[in-house]
Every structure is written in structure tokens, then in C-alpha cells.
Design a protein around this motif. Sequence first.
Motif, PDB file in Angstrom:
ATOM      1  N   ALA A 100       0.817  -1.215   0.000  1.00  0.00           N
ATOM      2  CA  ALA A 100       0.000   0.000   0.000  1.00  0.00           C
ATOM      3  C   ALA A 100       0.849   1.261   0.000  1.00  0.00           C
ATOM      4  CB  ALA A 100      -0.929   0.003   1.208  1.00  0.00           C
ATOM      5  N   SER A 101       2.047   1.173   0.571  1.00  0.00           N
ATOM      6  CA  SER A 101       2.912   2.355   0.653  1.00  0.00           C
ATOM      7  C   SER A 101       3.356   2.841  -0.726  1.00  0.00           C
ATOM      8  CB  SER A 101       4.145   2.059   1.509  1.00  0.00           C
ATOM      9  OG  SER A 101       4.990   1.118   0.868  1.00  0.00           O
ATOM     10  N   GLY A 103       1.468   3.700  -2.891  1.00  0.00           N
ATOM     11  CA  GLY A 103       0.578   4.820  -3.183  1.00  0.00           C
ATOM     12  C   GLY A 103       1.224   6.167  -2.925  1.00  0.00           C
ATOM     13  N   PHE A 104       2.228   6.193  -2.055  1.00  0.00           N
ATOM     14  CA  PHE A 104       2.900   7.457  -1.745  1.00  0.00           C
ATOM     15  C   PHE A 104       3.829   7.915  -2.872  1.00  0.00           C
ATOM     16  CE2 PHE A 104       1.876   6.409   2.765  1.00  0.00           C
ATOM     17  CZ  PHE A 104       1.195   7.585   3.053  1.00  0.00           C
ATOM     18  N   ILE A 105       3.923   7.121  -3.957  1.00  0.00           N
ATOM     19  CA  ILE A 105       4.656   7.597  -5.131  1.00  0.00           C
ATOM     20  C   ILE A 105       3.992   8.870  -5.648  1.00  0.00           C
ATOM     21  CG2 ILE A 105       3.337   6.270  -6.846  1.00  0.00           C
ATOM     22  CD1 ILE A 105       7.147   6.773  -6.893  1.00  0.00           C
ATOM     23  N   ILE A 106       2.700   9.013  -5.393  1.00  0.00           N
ATOM     24  CA  ILE A 106       1.983  10.251  -5.762  1.00  0.00           C
ATOM     25  C   ILE A 106       2.566  11.433  -5.005  1.00  0.00           C
ATOM     26  CG2 ILE A 106      -0.258  11.425  -5.699  1.00  0.00           C
ATOM     27  CD1 ILE A 106      -1.528   8.594  -5.863  1.00  0.00           C
ATOM     28  N   THR A 107       2.828  11.243  -3.718  1.00  0.00           N
ATOM     29  CA  THR A 107       3.407  12.307  -2.886  1.00  0.00           C
ATOM     30  C   THR A 107       4.799  12.680  -3.379  1.00  0.00           C
ATOM     31  OG1 THR A 107       2.154  11.459  -0.986  1.00  0.00           O
ATOM     32  CG2 THR A 107       3.982  12.970  -0.529  1.00  0.00           C
ATOM     33  N   LEU A 108       5.593  11.677  -3.722  1.00  0.00           N
ATOM     34  CA  LEU A 108       6.944  11.934  -4.223  1.00  0.00           C
ATOM     35  C   LEU A 108       6.903  12.685  -5.552  1.00  0.00           C
ATOM     36  CD1 LEU A 108       8.701   8.509  -3.455  1.00  0.00           C
ATOM     37  CD2 LEU A 108       8.409  10.498  -1.974  1.00  0.00           C
ATOM     38  N   GLY A 109       5.974  12.263  -6.420  1.00  0.00           N
ATOM     39  CA  GLY A 109       5.830  12.930  -7.709  1.00  0.00           C
ATOM     40  C   GLY A 109       5.395  14.373  -7.556  1.00  0.00           C
ATOM     41  N   VAL A 150     -17.258   1.312 -13.275  1.00  0.00           N
ATOM     42  CA  VAL A 150     -15.987   2.004 -13.064  1.00  0.00           C
ATOM     43  C   VAL A 150     -15.440   1.683 -11.680  1.00  0.00           C
ATOM     44  CG1 VAL A 150     -14.839   4.249 -12.945  1.00  0.00           C
ATOM     45  CG2 VAL A 150     -16.643   3.852 -14.639  1.00  0.00           C
ATOM     46  N   ALA A 151     -16.325   1.727 -10.668  1.00  0.00           N
ATOM     47  CA  ALA A 151     -15.904   1.463  -9.292  1.00  0.00           C
ATOM     48  C   ALA A 151     -15.349   0.046  -9.149  1.00  0.00           C
ATOM     49  CB  ALA A 151     -17.073   1.683  -8.338  1.00  0.00           C
ATOM     50  N   ASP A 152     -16.004  -0.914  -9.780  1.00  0.00           N
ATOM     51  CA  ASP A 152     -15.531  -2.304  -9.711  1.00  0.00           C
ATOM     52  C   ASP A 152     -14.163  -2.451 -10.374  1.00  0.00           C
ATOM     53  OD1 ASP A 152     -17.775  -3.062  -8.363  1.00  0.00           O
ATOM     54  OD2 ASP A 152     -18.790  -3.970 -10.083  1.00  0.00           O
ATOM     55  N   PHE A 153     -13.944  -1.697 -11.444  1.00  0.00           N
ATOM     56  CA  PHE A 153     -12.666  -1.799 -12.163  1.00  0.00           C
ATOM     57  C   PHE A 153     -11.514  -1.237 -11.338  1.00  0.00           C
ATOM     58  CE2 PHE A 153      -9.540   0.362 -14.913  1.00  0.00           C
ATOM     59  CZ  PHE A 153      -8.980  -0.761 -15.507  1.00  0.00           C
ATOM     60  N   ILE A 154     -11.735  -0.067 -10.720  1.00  0.00           N
ATOM     61  CA  ILE A 154     -10.626   0.565 -10.000  1.00  0.00           C
ATOM     62  C   ILE A 154     -10.459   0.016  -8.585  1.00  0.00           C
ATOM     63  CG2 ILE A 154     -10.731   2.700 -11.321  1.00  0.00           C
ATOM     64  CD1 ILE A 154     -12.250   3.997  -9.082  1.00  0.00           C
ATOM     65  N   TYR A 155     -11.439  -0.758  -8.091  1.00  0.00           N
ATOM     66  CA  TYR A 155     -11.323  -1.327  -6.743  1.00  0.00           C
ATOM     67  C   TYR A 155     -10.439  -2.568  -6.798  1.00  0.00           C
ATOM     68  CZ  TYR A 155     -12.694  -2.325  -1.938  1.00  0.00           C
ATOM     69  OH  TYR A 155     -12.688  -2.533  -0.571  1.00  0.00           O
ATOM     70  N   ASN A 156      -9.191  -2.332  -7.139  1.00  0.00           N
ATOM     71  CA  ASN A 156      -8.203  -3.400  -7.287  1.00  0.00           C
ATOM     72  C   ASN A 156      -6.840  -2.803  -6.967  1.00  0.00           C
ATOM     73  OD1 ASN A 156      -6.002  -4.731  -9.062  1.00  0.00           O
ATOM     74  ND2 ASN A 156      -7.640  -6.266  -9.059  1.00  0.00           N
ATOM     75  N   GLU A 157      -6.095  -3.460  -6.107  1.00  0.00           N
ATOM     76  CA  GLU A 157      -4.838  -2.859  -5.648  1.00  0.00           C
ATOM     77  C   GLU A 157      -3.843  -2.625  -6.774  1.00  0.00           C
ATOM     78  OE1 GLU A 157      -4.464  -7.324  -4.547  1.00  0.00           O
ATOM     79  OE2 GLU A 157      -6.015  -5.795  -4.810  1.00  0.00           O
ATOM     80  N   TRP A 158      -3.852  -3.516  -7.782  1.00  0.00           N
ATOM     81  CA  TRP A 158      -2.878  -3.366  -8.874  1.00  0.00           C
ATOM     82  C   TRP A 158      -3.273  -2.228  -9.811  1.00  0.00           C
ATOM     83  CZ3 TRP A 158       1.291  -5.430  -7.376  1.00  0.00           C
ATOM     84  CH2 TRP A 158       1.272  -6.598  -6.616  1.00  0.00           C
ATOM     85  N   VAL A 159      -4.557  -2.039 -10.001  1.00  0.00           N
ATOM     86  CA  VAL A 159      -5.034  -0.898 -10.799  1.00  0.00           C
ATOM     87  C   VAL A 159      -4.674   0.403 -10.106  1.00  0.00           C
ATOM     88  CG1 VAL A 159      -7.082   0.298 -11.672  1.00  0.00           C
ATOM     89  CG2 VAL A 159      -6.906  -2.192 -11.881  1.00  0.00           C
ATOM     90  N   LEU A 160      -4.878   0.450  -8.789  1.00  0.00           N
ATOM     91  CA  LEU A 160      -4.569   1.668  -8.035  1.00  0.00           C
ATOM     92  C   LEU A 160      -3.072   1.953  -8.007  1.00  0.00           C
ATOM     93  CD1 LEU A 160      -7.042   1.329  -5.026  1.00  0.00           C
ATOM     94  CD2 LEU A 160      -7.285   2.719  -7.088  1.00  0.00           C
ATOM     95  N   ILE A 161      -2.262   0.912  -7.933  1.00  0.00           N
ATOM     96  CA  ILE A 161      -0.807   1.096  -7.976  1.00  0.00           C
ATOM     97  C   ILE A 161      -0.390   1.641  -9.341  1.00  0.00           C
ATOM     98  CG2 ILE A 161       1.386  -0.158  -8.055  1.00  0.00           C
ATOM     99  CD1 ILE A 161       0.262  -1.921  -5.767  1.00  0.00           C
ATOM    100  N   ALA A 162      -1.001   1.105 -10.405  1.00  0.00           N
ATOM    101  CA  ALA A 162      -0.711   1.605 -11.754  1.00  0.00           C
ATOM    102  C   ALA A 162      -1.115   3.068 -11.889  1.00  0.00           C
ATOM    103  CB  ALA A 162      -1.446   0.755 -12.794  1.00  0.00           C
ATOM    104  N   ILE A 163      -2.274   3.426 -11.330  1.00  0.00           N
ATOM    105  CA  ILE A 163      -2.731   4.818 -11.357  1.00  0.00           C
ATOM    106  C   ILE A 163      -1.757   5.711 -10.597  1.00  0.00           C
ATOM    107  CG2 ILE A 163      -4.528   6.385 -10.507  1.00  0.00           C
ATOM    108  CD1 ILE A 163      -6.572   4.182 -11.112  1.00  0.00           C
ATOM    109  N   SER A 164      -1.236   5.214  -9.493  1.00  0.00           N
ATOM    110  CA  SER A 164      -0.283   5.993  -8.689  1.00  0.00           C
ATOM    111  C   SER A 164       0.968   6.328  -9.484  1.00  0.00           C
ATOM    112  CB  SER A 164       0.089   5.219  -7.418  1.00  0.00           C
ATOM    113  OG  SER A 164      -1.042   4.960  -6.623  1.00  0.00           O
TER     114      SER A 164
END
Length: 232
Positions: A100-101, A103-109, A150-164
Motif C-alpha cells: 500500500a505504501s 501509493g505514496f509515489i503520488i506524494t513523491l511525484g 468504473v468502481a468495480d474496475f478501479i477497486y483493485n490494488e494493482w489498478v490503483l498502484i498503476a494509477i499511482s
Amino acid sequence: MNIKKHIPNFLTLLNLFCGCIAVVFISNSKFDIAFYFVCLGIFFDFFDGFFARKFGVSGPLGVQLDSLADMVTSGVAPGFVMYIWISDIIYETYEFSILASIGFIITLGACYRLAKFNIDTRQSDSFIGLPTPANTLFIMSLPLINNKYVADFIYNEWVLIAISFLSAFVMNAEIPLFSLKIKNFSFQKYKLQIGFLSASVIMIVTLQFLAIPLIIISYVLLSVVNNILVKK
């Protein structure tokens, strides 16, 4: 005492305050309330620069304060949302999740983007790379989308990591984005801006939270297409 010169910095501090409150609500997974506080912070962020220019009190202190405040509202907050959201999806019950951490690549970016923006003289009228407030609205709106598919598609840890990773890249990519400033009512000159803003209003009214990521994605894609057409 000249009160006017302190107004922009006061608004900047209000931006920071809203970012801090948003982080508190994010820690309790209250993403909707956090979203509204972030929006309020971005509102203050817009007007601190407006009043600084209007009163002619722009200075190095204001520039540094602005970046530091944005680092919380548009850096820590969206990264923390992604961390909490991914943690919830993978059912982590202990204090820290390595996956989960990411996700903080967003903060670094966002941090790199803000530092680069302060020394980049090319971004006075338009942006190169997605501005941190726009990226924040994109990230903060995702947990609030109520469209099932849309919610079902993005409710996935790998999708969220890719978005990050993608959001951190787009913030710092050398992609010139067309300016949204309309200095006069010439449709021929500003047809792209007028058309985009009109479509954005319609999407917000009809699609609600889903409109926000769609608008931001459209903004980046239209800018890429516009850049190609201008070069031709």
C-alpha cells in the motif's frame, strides 16, 4: 501596518490548514469529507496567487509558503488516500503495508513537480505536466465514484498502484497543456478552451464525481492532440 501584503500568505496558510484537516479525515477513511476540504484548500490556493498579483505583493516568501502548503494538500493528502484505499482492499490489519505504501509515489511525484515548477520559467501562462491540484482532484475523486462498472474496475490494488505511478509520471512529464485562460470573448481564438470548459460543466452536472477524472484525462489527451496539430 499594511494588511494587504499579508492576505495572500494568510490564504496560503488556510490552504495548508484544509490539507491537514483532510489528512485527518482520510485516516478515518472519510474520503468524501476529505475531498471537500481539499477542494476548499485548492480554492484558497487559487486566490492567494490572485490577490498577490492584484495587490502587487508577490515575493519569495509567498512562493515558498505556497509550495509547502501544496505539498500537504496536493501531495500528502492524495498519497495518503491511495495508501489507505489499497490497505483496505488487501485487508491489511497491521500498522504498515509495504504494498500500500507504493501509493505514496503520488506524494513523491508531487514534491518533485512543485520543486521543479518553482524554477521553471516556461510555466507562467500554461503548464508543462499536470498541475498538482488537478492530479489531487483526480485521485481524491476516485473513491467517490458511484458508477458500478468504473468502481468495480478501479477497486483493485494493482489498478490503483498503476494509477499511482501514472499520476506521478504525468505530473512531471514534458507535456505542454493548453492554457485555460480566456482573455477575451473571441470564439475563434479560444474555441478549444470554450468547448472544453462547456463540456466539463455538462459532465459535472450529469456524471458528478465520475466527471472529475474524465475531465482531467480529457484535458491531458486534448493537449497531446493539440500539440501534434500545432507542430503540423
